[in-house]
Design an enzyme around this catalytic site. Structure first.
Site, PDB file in Angstrom:
ATOM      1  N   LYS A 178      -7.933  10.681  11.173  1.00  0.00           N
ATOM      2  CA  LYS A 178      -7.421  10.206   9.616  1.00  0.00           C
ATOM      3  C   LYS A 178      -8.620  11.076   8.077  1.00  0.00           C
ATOM      4  O   LYS A 178      -8.164  11.125   7.455  1.00  0.00           O
ATOM      5  CB  LYS A 178      -7.272   9.002   9.789  1.00  0.00           C
ATOM      6  CG  LYS A 178      -6.994   8.365   9.197  1.00  0.00           C
ATOM      7  CD  LYS A 178      -6.947   6.095   9.060  1.00  0.00           C
ATOM      8  CE  LYS A 178      -6.500   5.798   7.897  1.00  0.00           C
ATOM      9  NZ  LYS A 178      -6.262   3.891   8.330  1.00  0.00           N
ATOM     10  N   ASP A 213       0.814  -1.428   0.274  1.00  0.00           N
ATOM     11  CA  ASP A 213      -0.021   0.170  -0.080  1.00  0.00           C
ATOM     12  C   ASP A 213       0.932   1.388  -0.204  1.00  0.00           C
ATOM     13  O   ASP A 213       1.715   1.018   0.684  1.00  0.00           O
ATOM     14  CB  ASP A 213      -0.878  -0.085   1.130  1.00  0.00           C
ATOM     15  CG  ASP A 213      -1.940  -0.739   1.132  1.00  0.00           C
ATOM     16  OD1 ASP A 213      -2.746  -0.853   0.207  1.00  0.00           O
ATOM     17  OD2 ASP A 213      -2.539  -1.458   2.061  1.00  0.00           O
ATOM     18  N   ASP A 251      -3.917   3.077  -5.086  1.00  0.00           N
ATOM     19  CA  ASP A 251      -2.857   2.963  -4.743  1.00  0.00           C
ATOM     20  C   ASP A 251      -2.413   1.678  -4.284  1.00  0.00           C
ATOM     21  O   ASP A 251      -1.369   2.063  -3.306  1.00  0.00           O
ATOM     22  CB  ASP A 251      -2.310   4.316  -4.211  1.00  0.00           C
ATOM     23  CG  ASP A 251      -3.373   4.263  -2.449  1.00  0.00           C
ATOM     24  OD1 ASP A 251      -3.989   3.305  -2.809  1.00  0.00           O
ATOM     25  OD2 ASP A 251      -2.783   5.028  -1.789  1.00  0.00           O
TER      26      ASP A 251
END
Length: 1141
Positions: free
Chosen positions: A898, A829, A1057
């Site tokens: 986050k 990742d 991604d």
């Protein structure tokens, strides 16, 4: 009111006519008055559509008129009860006679007008064949030929028409044509008319299509919607019927419109000649004229999309004039080379290449796989549903009875009422040139034997595979109108026995669907609801199969290589290269105008992603099915059935309940309904996924890919792929295995720890140590997942962790773990990938260190860094006595900030960020809820301030992109750019346009934001540009990594991604990933973007004075002021262990 006024005048001083003492002498004239007014009433009713004589006021009006005339001639009335009436020559009687004759003349004139109008309407309702030409010479010639006896041959007329140069439009006509409307709106109208003509052609309504063409051609305002394609469509229809006269009519209109016939026009003419067996002289003149127009005879057979029967008729005509002619073979396409510096190595012929074969390692022959995939010709795929039930004998008997009665009804009803050209054409398009059930199966491709390694697209092009002509998309209003008509046909046609609704009732057929109205947020909407008896029948029968469109199911053979924006992926089902909102065509036009070689990078990357073969993880599937059948387990991502949804409170409120109690009950009912709907949706999604997984359990399958308008890639099958949840990913593994090698087992262990989410800030070595420490739990989870210690259920990604535990258990128990063949995908990742691209664009050293672009011993966590910076700001404010800062002590964590940090990169606003933080604070049970609103406002402000300090270069680039997009949108254009790999991109954000479709069971109104005739939506354009631009960069990085991994023989897939490969190849993939990131950002991306936008949006203005007085000057200044970059060295990314990890 008029009647009352007349009554007052007629009554004089309150004396009613005919009262004692007053006698009307001319009593016989009253009939004339009444008769005249009756006639006027009828005429007025004919004009307005409302019969006046039926009104209750009609007698009053007539009496009032009579009184008015009487009062006008009082001298003619004799007082007393006796006396002889005078003659008819009184003044008022003469007035009545004059009105009578005036009414009769008016009636005669009205009748004459009605007869003329009726004749005009009758003429209009007859389908017109002869065109009305606006060119006087052409109209005179057509009239002369029509009146000649005997008429001259139509072939002669066609030859003379072809020799004529296209007529130049007059100045007045050109002005009318230019004033016709916006280009985008005009194009939509043209597409809509062309779609209608195609429907008429394929549904047997060719005279109607010709009539519409003639009608539009005869009026300047309507002629602007006619294109050469519209004329060719009708011309081709007459050619198929062998109607040469009507074909010449269309050629007259083509010349009258100032158009030049193209290849399809000549193909229609020659095809018609072939069907009529014309002589060689006529055909030769047509061929000579085609040559004079610069068109080649060979192109008729290679460039014109004709079916085999049409080509045979065309060839028959050509052989009349040139007996030795033979259609040319498919020419080998000239090799086109992509010139992008980023792709130079991919298309270089020198250097070591070890392309991964797509299927030869998995089966002995591709022929069988392609034969299996030809199930697409049926357009649907039926799979066994995982929702099983026992059907009783009564239900089976009912099903058989219903089936028999439905067949009987179908035999009586035929195709059903209301069939239209749209429906017939849609069926034709669905199974047309790409294949249908009745068409012979195409020959499957041979198993590739390539002497020189090459990409699949290159090999496909060397085979000379024909390019399938793409279909012109229909405008969105046409699609909605078609869907509306189909829904109405369902309501009209679909019926069931009435005995199903009432066992003792009639056996006559009753509708299955009913159209009703309901309200949604003060809006009235129409709903098609099934009959309750039909719903009960479905629930009782519990159909044990699911039917999917062929394009919704993974392929059983490798996908076709993408060779153009219209060709690739499925064998027969048409697939878009770029998925977009229905009705948007801007992006497709950009792709069609783009040089083919510029798209090679994207086409080959999509082909490589689709060439990855998959199989189902059977052990995980069995466990999931067990839980699914046992009412699910929401904690593990297995949805529970709707029957487990919370029930609303039973009973009713007392009559004296307070408004607050009633409001609380309404909220509770709404919450229960919302939860039930969500559970039903999740359960259905899981049912589709698990049914497809079971259907493909023993198969090797492939997932063809396409991309969105930003270049991000997605699998085409929506229900079963690797882009889903934790459960969906755990069900899949690579069909091709690779030996683990010396480091593969370590990567499996690291991947397992990553899935647990327990050691995110620990180095790789520490994660390996932790994996060894919990090895006993890992093996227990693999051996006894449902009865053991269930360690795997407590981690972040439980199902993937369980699948990894099983793979590790098999590997460690193998005689030689390094030789163990592993099919398990290992993920790597990106570390907040959007911020990584921003930091690389701005060469921001501080930001680069926060997102692991710099080498470090431990992974950097940007979310924890932002939370720490926010905590610093909070302490400062708390010391100054800020109440909310004091309340937030101990509550600022990584989890709270986050989501906001992650989405700031992609354009989230302060309002959206506040909502995200508010949701996180409400999840904290010990946080005082009365401060949630104030605390979320405070925190989102501090998060943005922290990002401004930590990523100053990022915020500058974001501001530059946003301001540029705002100015471009204000100028009336949508923002567009080209990715580093050459993919053209345009943002599909426009102002909503209201579209209304009237008629039928109800009118439909919907908003269409993809209408290019509307001005751009400035807010969406400016807010969407920064995240969309970054998405285009991360897709470019992914495609470069995919192509280079493919060149090295690696299996590679991605979830944006997150890159996947075999455990043995993780280190090679990591190296390629870092190298391509550095190569991508070594290009002057922002300066290239600035130059492109300057050329695209600022090239129209020339004078400096003009630039200063308009937005163009400000846009130029903005685009020239590219943000300055920092001193970060990109090459350090190659040595960063945690860049992707």
């Amino acid at each position: 009111i008029v009647a009352a006024a007349w009554g007052r005048v007629g009554g004089g001083e309150g004396r009613a006519p005919g009262a004692p003492g007053w006698i009307l002498r001319p009593r016989h004239t009253a009939e004339g008055v009444l008769t005249g007014w009756n006639r006027r009433s009828e005429e007025a009713g004919a004009r307005t559509g409302v019969p006046l004589t039926s009104s209750p006021f009609a007698p009053t009006v007539l009496e009032a008129r009579l009184r008015q005339l009487q009062a006008a001639r009082v001298s003619e009335v004799t007082k007393g009860g006796e006396g002889t009436a005078p003659g008819l020559g009184g003044h008022w009687a003469q007035k009545l006679d004059q009105e009578k004759w005036a009414m009769q003349r008016r009636k005669q004139r009205l009748q004459a007008k009605l007869q003329v109008r009726a004749q005009q309407l009758a003429c209009e309702h007859r389908l017109r064949m002869v065109p009305q030409l606006l060119s006087a010479p052409l109209a005179e010639r057509l009239l002369r030929w029509e009146q000649e006896t005997p008429r001259s041959p139509w072939e002669e007329q066609l030859a003379r028409l072809l020799r004529e140069a296209p007529r130049r439009l007059s100045c007045e006509a050109e002005r009318a044509h230019e004033a016709g409307g916006a280009p985008a709106r005009l194009e939509t109208q043209q597409q809509r008319l062309l779609a209608f003509l195609e429907c008429c052609l394929l549904s047997g309504h060719l005279p109607l299509a010709h009539h519409v063409l003639v009608t539009c051609h005869g009026k300047w305002r309507q002629r602007r919607v006619l294109t050469l394609a519209a004329y060719n469509t009708v011309m081709l229809g007459w050619a198929r019927k062998g109607s040469f006269k009507e074909l010449v009519y269309v050629f007259f209109m083509v010349k009258d419109a100032g158009l030049t016939p193209d290849l399809l026009s000549y193909a229609a003419a020659l095809q018609c000649m072939g069907r009529l067996d014309q002589d060689a002289r006529t055909v030769q003149r047509c061929l000579d004229q085609m040559a004079q127009d610069g068109l080649r005879l060979q192109d008729l057979f290679s460039s014109v999309p004709l079916c085999q029967e049409e080509q045979a008729a065309l060839l028959q005509a050509v052989h009349k004039a040139q007996p030795t002619f033979s259609p040319p073979l498919q020419p080998q396409p000239e090799p086109q080379v992509n010139t992008s510096p980023l792709l130079r190595e991919i298309y270089a012929k020198e250097g070591p290449v070890s392309y991964l074969p797509s299927c030869t390692c998995l089966c002995g022959s591709c022929r069988l796989l392609f034969q299996q995939q030809l199930q697409e010709m049926a357009t649907t795929v039926t799979v066994e549903s995982r929702r099983r039930s026992c059907l009783t004998k009564e239900v089976l008997a009912r099903c058989e009875q219903l089936s028999a009665e439905s067949q009987l009804l179908g035999g009586r009803a035929g195709c059903g009422p209301g069939s239209s050209p749209w429906v017939a054409h849609r069926q034709e398009r669905r199974g047309g040139p790409r294949g249908s059930e009745d068409s012979p199966a195409p020959d499957p491709l041979p198993c590739p034997q390539v002497a020189v390694p090459c990409l699949p697209r290159q090999y496909w092009e060397t085979l000379g595979a024909p390019e399938v002509p793409h279909e012109q998309p229909w405008p969105l209003p046409v699609l909605v109108q078609l869907g509306k008509r189909l829904a109405e046909m369902l309501v009209e046609v679909v019926r069931m026995p009435g005995s199903l609704a009432a066992p003792q009732g009639s056996c006559s057929l009753i509708p299955v669907l009913y159209h009703v109205y309901s309200f949604r947020s003060f809006r009235q909407i129409g709903i098609l609801k099934p009959h309750p008896a039909f719903t009960q029948l479905l629930a009782t029968a519990a159909e044990h199969t699911l039917t999917f469109e062929a394009a919704e199911v993974p392929m059983l053979c490798p996908p076709l290589p993408w060779t153009s924006p219209h060709t690739g992926a499925f064998l027969l089902s048409p697939t878009k290269l770029v998925r977009s909102v229905e009705g948007t065509t801007q992006h497709q036009r950009l792709l069609d105008s783009c040089p083919p070689a510029e798209l090679h990078g994207a086409l080959d990357a999509l082909t490589q992603l689709g060439n990855c073969a998959w199989r189902v993880n059977g052990r995980v599937l069995d466990l999931v099915l067990e839980l699914f059948a046992a009412k699910g387990c929401p904690r593990l991502g297995v949805p529970a059935p709707p029957s487990e949804a919370p029930r609303p409170p039973e009973g009713r409120l007392p009559p004296d309940a307070s408004p607050a109690q009633k409001a609380e009950l309404r909220r509770e009912l709404a919450r229960c309904l919302k939860v039930a709907r969500e559970m039903h949706s999740l359960r259905s999604d899981a049912l589709y996924r698990l049914s497809l997984a079971q259907h493909l359990r023993h198969c090797v399958f492939w997932l063809p890919h396409n991309m969105d308008f930003r270049g991000r890639t997605y699998p085409c099958p929506p229900h079963f792929n690797h882009l889903g949840s934790d459960l969906a990913r755990a069900l899949l593994e690579f069909a091709q295995g690779r030996p683990l090698g010396p480091r593969g087992l370590d990567w499996l262990k690291i991947h397992l720890v990553n899935l647990t989410g327990l050691k995110k800030r620990e180095p790789l070595q520490a994660r390996l140590v932790f994996a060894d420490e919990v090895m006993e739990d890992v093996l227990d989870s693999a051996d006894r997942p449902m009865t053991g210690r269930k360690w795997w259920m407590e981690v972040e990604e439980p199902w993937q962790a369980l699948a990894c535990c099983m793979e590790i258990a098999r590997a460690v128990r193998a005689p030689d773990p390094a030789a163990y063949i592993s099919h398990f995908p290992v993920h790597q990742d990106g570390s907040c990938n959007g911020l990584q691209h921003y930091a690389a664009l701005g060469r921001d050293s501080i930001g680069a260190a926060s997102v692991n672009l710099l080498p470090s011993d431990v992974p950097q966590d940007v979310y924890s860094g932002v939370a720490a910076q926010v905590e610093v700001f909070r302490r400062q404010d708390a010391k100054r006595g800020v109440r909310v800062a004091q309340v937030l002590e101990g509550f600022i964590s990584r989890k709270v900030v986050k989501q906001t940090v992650m989405t700031v990169v992609y354009g989230v606003t302060r309002y959206g960020g506040r909502l995200q933080i508010e949701r996180r604070l409400r999840e904290l049970s010990d946080f005082p809820q009365e401060f949630v609103w104030e605390a979320s406002h405070y925190l989102v402000r501090q998060v943005f301030n922290s990002l401004q300090e930590m990523f100053s270069g990022t915020r500058a680039i974001q501001h530059w992109l946003t301001e540029s997009a705002r100015l471009i949108a204000h100028s009336g254009s949508a923002v567009e750019w080209v990715t580093p790999l050459g993919i053209p991109i345009i943002q599909p954000y426009h102002r909503d346009s209201k579209v209304m479709i009237s008629g039928g069971i109800q009118s439909l109104t919907f908003s269409h934001s993809g209408d290019t005739s509307q001005r751009p939506n400035t807010l969406k354009q400016k807010n969407g540009f920064p995240p969309n631009f970054i998405h285009s960069l991360d897709s470019s990085h992914m495609m470069l990594t995919a192509l280079h991994c493919y060149r090295k023989g690696l299996t590679f897939v991605s979830v944006h991604d997150c890159f996947w490969t075999h455990a043995a190849d993780v280190e090679v993939m990591n190296q390629v990933c870092r190298e391509q990131f550095v190569r991508l950002h070594s290009q002057p991306i922002l300066h290239n973007l600035s130059r492109f936008l300057m050329k695209r949006f600022c090239s129209g203005a020339r004078s400096p004075q003009h630039l200063k007085s308009t937005r163009t000057g400000k846009l130029q200044d903005t685009l020239r002021s590219v943000p300055k970059t920092g001193a970060f060295d990109l090459k350090q990314v190659k040595h960063s262990t945690y860049f992707f990890s």
